[in-house]
Design a protein around this motif. Structure first.
Motif, PDB file in Angstrom:
ATOM      1  N   ALA A 234     145.148 -35.396 -48.647  1.00 50.03           N
ATOM      2  CA  ALA A 234     144.125 -34.376 -48.416  1.00 50.03           C
ATOM      3  C   ALA A 234     142.929 -34.932 -47.650  1.00 50.03           C
ATOM      4  CB  ALA A 234     143.672 -33.785 -49.745  1.00 50.03           C
ATOM      5  N   ALA A 235     142.682 -36.235 -47.775  1.00 50.72           N
ATOM      6  CA  ALA A 235     141.572 -36.867 -47.051  1.00 50.72           C
ATOM      7  C   ALA A 235     141.901 -37.111 -45.580  1.00 50.72           C
ATOM      8  CB  ALA A 235     141.187 -38.182 -47.728  1.00 50.72           C
TER       9      ALA A 235
ATOM     10  N   PRO B 121     153.090 -28.872 -39.042  1.00 45.90           N
ATOM     11  CA  PRO B 121     154.426 -29.375 -39.419  1.00 45.90           C
ATOM     12  C   PRO B 121     154.344 -30.330 -40.600  1.00 45.90           C
ATOM     13  CG  PRO B 121     153.682 -30.333 -37.337  1.00 45.90           C
ATOM     14  CD  PRO B 121     152.743 -29.221 -37.652  1.00 45.90           C
ATOM     15  N   PHE B 122     155.271 -30.160 -41.544  1.00 42.13           N
ATOM     16  CA  PHE B 122     155.193 -30.920 -42.794  1.00 42.13           C
ATOM     17  C   PHE B 122     156.080 -32.155 -42.739  1.00 42.13           C
ATOM     18  CE2 PHE B 122     156.055 -32.246 -47.060  1.00 42.13           C
ATOM     19  CZ  PHE B 122     154.831 -32.118 -47.682  1.00 42.13           C
ATOM     20  N   ILE B 123     155.467 -33.325 -42.909  1.00 45.02           N
ATOM     21  CA  ILE B 123     156.185 -34.600 -42.971  1.00 45.02           C
ATOM     22  C   ILE B 123     155.873 -35.244 -44.315  1.00 45.02           C
ATOM     23  CG2 ILE B 123     156.375 -36.916 -41.986  1.00 45.02           C
ATOM     24  CD1 ILE B 123     155.550 -35.664 -39.288  1.00 45.02           C
ATOM     25  N   GLY B 124     156.902 -35.671 -45.013  1.00 46.04           N
ATOM     26  CA  GLY B 124     156.715 -36.290 -46.326  1.00 46.04           C
ATOM     27  C   GLY B 124     157.698 -35.720 -47.315  1.00 46.04           C
ATOM     28  N   VAL B 125     157.316 -35.751 -48.580  1.00 42.83           N
ATOM     29  CA  VAL B 125     158.173 -35.168 -49.602  1.00 42.83           C
ATOM     30  C   VAL B 125     157.534 -33.874 -50.079  1.00 42.83           C
ATOM     31  CG1 VAL B 125     157.133 -36.504 -51.498  1.00 42.83           C
ATOM     32  CG2 VAL B 125     159.428 -35.567 -51.756  1.00 42.83           C
TER      33      VAL B 125
ATOM     34  N   GLU C  82     154.260 -23.808 -57.798  1.00 42.98           N
ATOM     35  CA  GLU C  82     153.294 -24.478 -56.927  1.00 42.98           C
ATOM     36  C   GLU C  82     154.012 -25.518 -56.089  1.00 42.98           C
ATOM     37  OE1 GLU C  82     150.451 -26.321 -59.515  1.00 42.98           O
ATOM     38  OE2 GLU C  82     151.773 -27.989 -60.024  1.00 42.98           O
ATOM     39  N   PHE C  83     153.379 -25.882 -54.993  1.00 46.88           N
ATOM     40  CA  PHE C  83     153.831 -26.991 -54.169  1.00 46.88           C
ATOM     41  C   PHE C  83     152.950 -28.204 -54.433  1.00 46.88           C
ATOM     42  CE2 PHE C  83     155.817 -24.156 -50.787  1.00 46.88           C
ATOM     43  CZ  PHE C  83     157.099 -24.628 -50.999  1.00 46.88           C
ATOM     44  N   ASN C  84     153.571 -29.380 -54.439  1.00 46.92           N
ATOM     45  CA  ASN C  84     152.852 -30.640 -54.327  1.00 46.92           C
ATOM     46  C   ASN C  84     153.354 -31.328 -53.076  1.00 46.92           C
ATOM     47  OD1 ASN C  84     151.324 -30.412 -56.764  1.00 46.92           O
ATOM     48  ND2 ASN C  84     153.150 -30.945 -57.909  1.00 46.92           N
ATOM     49  N   VAL C  85     152.498 -32.124 -52.456  1.00 46.69           N
ATOM     50  CA  VAL C  85     152.846 -32.726 -51.166  1.00 46.69           C
ATOM     51  C   VAL C  85     153.106 -34.221 -51.313  1.00 46.69           C
ATOM     52  CG1 VAL C  85     151.572 -30.960 -49.906  1.00 46.69           C
ATOM     53  CG2 VAL C  85     150.410 -33.085 -50.542  1.00 46.69           C
ATOM     54  N   ARG C  86     153.560 -34.601 -52.514  1.00 47.32           N
ATOM     55  CA  ARG C  86     153.847 -36.013 -52.815  1.00 47.32           C
ATOM     56  C   ARG C  86     154.882 -36.023 -53.931  1.00 47.32           C
ATOM     57  NH1 ARG C  86     152.279 -34.852 -58.091  1.00 47.32           N
ATOM     58  NH2 ARG C  86     150.402 -33.575 -58.002  1.00 47.32           N
TER      59      ARG C  86
ATOM     60  N   PRO D 199     152.035 -36.173 -45.473  1.00 43.86           N
ATOM     61  CA  PRO D 199     151.624 -35.056 -44.624  1.00 43.86           C
ATOM     62  C   PRO D 199     150.248 -35.245 -44.003  1.00 43.86           C
ATOM     63  CG  PRO D 199     151.237 -34.511 -46.913  1.00 43.86           C
ATOM     64  CD  PRO D 199     151.896 -35.865 -46.901  1.00 43.86           C
ATOM     65  N   SER D 200     150.027 -34.531 -42.908  1.00 46.17           N
ATOM     66  CA  SER D 200     148.708 -34.452 -42.297  1.00 46.17           C
ATOM     67  C   SER D 200     147.760 -33.725 -43.243  1.00 46.17           C
ATOM     68  CB  SER D 200     148.788 -33.691 -40.974  1.00 46.17           C
ATOM     69  OG  SER D 200     149.119 -32.320 -41.234  1.00 46.17           O
TER      70      SER D 200
END
Length: 424
Positions: free
Chosen positions: A75-76, A263-267, A283-287, A92-93
């Motif tokens: 997020a930072a 565009p989503f990169i990661g898990v 919910e979504f988590n980006v990690r 992710p970005s």
């Protein structure tokens, strides 16, 4: 190559443990790390939000891959800073991380792309939020909009509890700036599951599912936490359910994020409610989930390093397929007394070496520190992750709790019913 793991918890220790097994990896570095990660390689005292310093370090050290552990770093904007200096990053970005950083954004995104989720309303005014509840029946699901360390969700069984939660979040700022807005959503009946997919902006590769235990105490009682334990596989998450999840949730999200210029990169971690008409997104988590990641890393047989590097470079379609151990695995979270609200830190922990000698057991550090005399001490809410693998889930659970019983830590507590749904 050198791999830099950003974070200091059990998830990051488990990722370092797995990535360190790769013949492609020359060194595991972690920032800021923990005593468990320190046994795998260098730790550097850079905070996860210090994105400029982390990017400069990665460039200076010629790091081949940065793996973002916690959502705060994503997020930072850490991935954006690394892209500017040409260092590959699995994560992710800042724009893509808004899927987790703002629950209101996530819910609106689901509406735009027809992703099944609960009905909801967003409020920044307590009076209007309470008026909205006036015509509805409990239970009520109330969420802080921003990042709250996995603890910003209240399941209110009564209207009185709901009003109190609204006041705590919006008036008393229990979750700080994360609670400037709240999302109130309909309660979804069913059974929860955690599903993960690797993404490179274009392609998604499904991982396994796990089942988490969010409540603090046995029998799913007590306050919500970041997670008190997990197990995999989750019997409710069949191959058919996996395919439905990819079709209805993961692929539309990947296409939608690309179409919106994020565009989503990661898990991509989808917290799901499995209902009679299929999976619905909570919910979504980006990690990676914590403690689900620890459980999944115990079951992963493949070399993980080339797959994460391929995802970071947009080449996931060419990555080797992942192989998994068919045996079940479990993680028991050993937390500090008072967690989640007021964990008591500083107490000494002993007996880890004896506990780790039990067959099938691996212990990951989640919130620990070493004092000047070399004593291991609690330094967070969730302190240790005791993971075990076994021929059956019952055996894995028995091994994990046998290890727990050998740890000498009066300042800690854990749930004693991890895996109960599957064991029943």
């Amino acid at each position: 190559m050198k791999i830099l793991i950003v974070g200091s918890g059990g998830r990051e220790h488990a990722l370092g443990w797995k990535l360190g097994q790769s013949p492609l990896v020359s060194e595991i570095i972690s920032a800021p790390g923990n005593p468990g990660l320190a046994e795998l390689g260098r730790t550097i005292p850079i905070k996860v939000e210090d994105i400029g310093e982390l990017a400069a370090f990665a460039l200076r050290e010629q790091v081949g891959l940065v793996v973002i552990g916690p959502e705060a770093a994503a997020a930072a904007g850490l991935a954006d800073s690394l892209a500017k200096v040409g260092v590959p990053c699995f994560g992710p970005s800042q724009a893509a991380a808004e899927l987790e950083a703002s629950k209101a954004f996530m819910k609106d995104f689901c509406g735009r792309h027809a992703i099944p989720t609960a009905d909801y309303k967003v409020f920044d005014d307590a009076i209007r939020a309470k008026a909205y509840l006036g015509g509805r029946e409990p239970p009520f699901v109330i969420k802080a909009d921003g990042l709250a360390g996995g603890k910003g969700v209240v399941l209110a069984e009564t209207r009185r509890d709901a009003d109190a939660a609204i006041d705590e979040i919006l008036f008393l700022r229990k979750f700080g700036t994360a609670g400037q807005r709240i999302v109130i959503e309909d309660f979804l009946p069913g059974e929860e599951a955690s599903f993960f997919a690797l993404c490179d902006g274009e392609t998604a590769a499904p991982l396994l599912a796990a089942q988490d235990h969010k409540r603090a105490y046995d029998g799913d009682k007590g306050p919500n936490t970041g997670g008190m334990g997990a197990y995999s596989p989750a019997p409710i998450f069949t191959d058919a359910m996996r395919d439905l999840t990819m079709e209805r949730i993961i692929w539309p999200t990947l296409r939608g994020m690309k179409a919106e210029g994020r565009p989503f990169i990661g898990v991509l971690f989808a917290g799901l409610m499995i209902s009679t008409d299929g999976p619905k997104l909570i919910e979504f988590n980006v990690r990676f989930g914590d403690p689900e990641c620890q459980t999944l890393m115990r079951r992963l047989k493949s070399d993980f390093a080339p797959v994460l590097l391929a995802a970071a470079k947009g080449e996931l379609a060419n990555a080797p397929p992942l192989e998994w151990d068919s045996r079940p695995a479990v993680t028991v979270v050993y937390a500090a007394q008072g967690y989640p609200d007021y964990p008591l830190t500083g107490s000494v922990i002993r007996g880890l070496s004896e506990a780790g000698e039990i067959e099938g057991v691996e212990i990951f550090h989640a919130g620990t520190r070493l004092d000047q005399d070399g004593n291991l001490r609690a330094a967070g809410g969730r302190v240790l992750n005791i993971t075990a693998i076994g021929d059956t889930l019952a055996q894995a659970v028995a091994r994990a709790y046998a290890a727990v019983n050998l740890i000498n830590w009066p300042g800690g507590f854990c749930r004693r019913d991890i895996g109960w749904r599957a064991l029943e």
